[in-house]
Design a protein around this motif. Structure first.
Motif, PDB file in Angstrom:
ATOM      1  N   PHE A 135       0.831  -1.202   0.000  1.00  0.00           N
ATOM      2  CA  PHE A 135       0.000   0.000   0.000  1.00  0.00           C
ATOM      3  C   PHE A 135       0.861   1.246   0.000  1.00  0.00           C
ATOM      4  O   PHE A 135       0.652   2.181  -0.773  1.00  0.00           O
ATOM      5  CB  PHE A 135      -0.927  -0.014   1.219  1.00  0.00           C
ATOM      6  CG  PHE A 135      -1.869   1.156   1.274  1.00  0.00           C
ATOM      7  CD1 PHE A 135      -3.087   1.104   0.628  1.00  0.00           C
ATOM      8  CD2 PHE A 135      -1.538   2.307   1.975  1.00  0.00           C
ATOM      9  CE1 PHE A 135      -3.964   2.185   0.670  1.00  0.00           C
ATOM     10  CE2 PHE A 135      -2.396   3.395   2.018  1.00  0.00           C
ATOM     11  CZ  PHE A 135      -3.614   3.333   1.367  1.00  0.00           C
ATOM     12  N   TYR A 163      -1.255  -1.033  -5.213  1.00  0.00           N
ATOM     13  CA  TYR A 163      -2.538  -1.292  -4.591  1.00  0.00           C
ATOM     14  C   TYR A 163      -3.126  -2.653  -4.973  1.00  0.00           C
ATOM     15  O   TYR A 163      -3.837  -3.273  -4.179  1.00  0.00           O
ATOM     16  CB  TYR A 163      -3.521  -0.173  -4.927  1.00  0.00           C
ATOM     17  CG  TYR A 163      -3.033   1.183  -4.484  1.00  0.00           C
ATOM     18  CD1 TYR A 163      -2.599   1.397  -3.180  1.00  0.00           C
ATOM     19  CD2 TYR A 163      -2.978   2.255  -5.385  1.00  0.00           C
ATOM     20  CE1 TYR A 163      -2.130   2.641  -2.765  1.00  0.00           C
ATOM     21  CE2 TYR A 163      -2.511   3.504  -4.985  1.00  0.00           C
ATOM     22  CZ  TYR A 163      -2.092   3.684  -3.672  1.00  0.00           C
ATOM     23  OH  TYR A 163      -1.624   4.905  -3.269  1.00  0.00           O
ATOM     24  N   ILE A 195      -8.382   0.257   0.506  1.00  0.00           N
ATOM     25  CA  ILE A 195      -7.479   0.097  -0.637  1.00  0.00           C
ATOM     26  C   ILE A 195      -8.235   0.360  -1.940  1.00  0.00           C
ATOM     27  O   ILE A 195      -7.739   1.044  -2.840  1.00  0.00           O
ATOM     28  CB  ILE A 195      -6.850  -1.302  -0.648  1.00  0.00           C
ATOM     29  CG1 ILE A 195      -5.971  -1.498   0.595  1.00  0.00           C
ATOM     30  CG2 ILE A 195      -6.019  -1.512  -1.911  1.00  0.00           C
ATOM     31  CD1 ILE A 195      -5.562  -2.941   0.843  1.00  0.00           C
ATOM     32  N   GLN A 232      -8.572   3.960  -2.497  1.00  0.00           N
ATOM     33  CA  GLN A 232      -7.320   4.545  -2.972  1.00  0.00           C
ATOM     34  C   GLN A 232      -7.104   4.265  -4.456  1.00  0.00           C
ATOM     35  O   GLN A 232      -6.472   5.056  -5.164  1.00  0.00           O
ATOM     36  CB  GLN A 232      -6.152   3.999  -2.143  1.00  0.00           C
ATOM     37  CG  GLN A 232      -4.855   4.759  -2.290  1.00  0.00           C
ATOM     38  CD  GLN A 232      -4.924   6.166  -1.694  1.00  0.00           C
ATOM     39  OE1 GLN A 232      -5.761   6.449  -0.848  1.00  0.00           O
ATOM     40  NE2 GLN A 232      -4.041   7.038  -2.155  1.00  0.00           N
TER      41      GLN A 232
END
Length: 252
Positions: free
Chosen positions: A68, A73, A100, A103
């Motif tokens: 991460f 990712y 995640i 993101q």
């Protein structure tokens, strides 16, 4: 600046990048370093990977965090999914997966994770909080608060005071995320009066004071939360995993 504030400056720095949002921290790297470079999609969590289940979980957490932080990712998500498979009863890993996905720009998929969690337990506090926070960041702050108010009404029907308190705390934390600082502080102070031994309130106030550049007060609240957390026998509940990560980051 007094000595107590100075001694807690590393904590304030740690909170700078997290404030309200949970990211990730962990341990164990050396002997598992080669696994981080795997290009295949074979499961990591096997008896051949490490000697104990706990070691394997720690390893996966570390790899998830490393990937991460490095911006990989896809791999971070793969490790998060393995953690979900290994410990499906823990909301922590599902929430990590959702964050995640957020993101990665996969907001809809992140919402789907929370929707599934809340369909199974509509009062799961961390899922409530992270879902509301995601709604707010998506320009749906009013809907986020309305959803939490509905959850509070549902909680009151349970006649379960700890559950009700959890949802009230979630609402106050969201107010911080929405920069309603004075209203949030009033809520935290009310909760503190009801139970002055709840470490979560002092930690939440620490975050609030940090967000308003009141770092000396933030440090004082963190110290209170740390003392109470160390004495607490109920450290597996709402917010505990995040708090443990903060403590590990300072070597305690």
């Amino acid at each position: 600046m007094n000595a107590k504030t100075t001694s807690l400056e590393p904590i304030i720095r740690n909170l700078r990048n997290t404030a309200i949002v949970i990211l990730f921290t962990t341990s164990m790297i050396g002997k598992f370093r080669t696994l981080a470079a795997r290009a295949d999609n074979q499961p990591i969590l096997t008896t051949e990977s490490t000697s104990t289940q706990d070691d394997a979980i720690d390893m996966l957490k570390k790899l998830m965090d490393q990937k991460f932080e490095s911006g990989d990712y896809e791999e971070s998500l793969r490790f998060a999914k393995e953690l979900v498979s290994a410990q499906p009863e823990l909301p922590e890993w599902k929430i990590s997966s959702a964050m995640i996905l957020k993101q990665m720009g996969e907001t809809k998929k992140a919402f789907n994770v929370f929707d599934q969690m809340l369909s199974e337990n509509p009062l799961q506090p961390e899922a409530l909080f992270q879902n509301a926070l995601l709604l707010s960041s998506n320009g749906q702050g009013v809907e986020a608060m309305k959803g939490l108010e509905n959850a509070l009404e549902l909680a009151k029907k349970t006649n379960n005071d700890p559950v009700i308190r959890d949802v009230r705390l979630v609402i106050a934390r969201l107010m911080v995320g929405q920069r309603k600082f004075e209203e949030a502080l009033d809520r935290f102070n009310e909760l503190e009066k009801e139970d002055p031994n709840d470490w979560r309130i002092y930690f939440s106030k620490c975050l609030l004071f940090h967000c308003t550049d009141r770092n000396a007060e933030a440090a004082e609240q963190f110290q209170k939360s740390d003392e109470l957390f160390s004495k607490s026998i109920q450290i597996d509940g709402f917010m505990s995993n995040f708090y443990r990560s903060i403590r590990r980051s300072r070597g305690t």
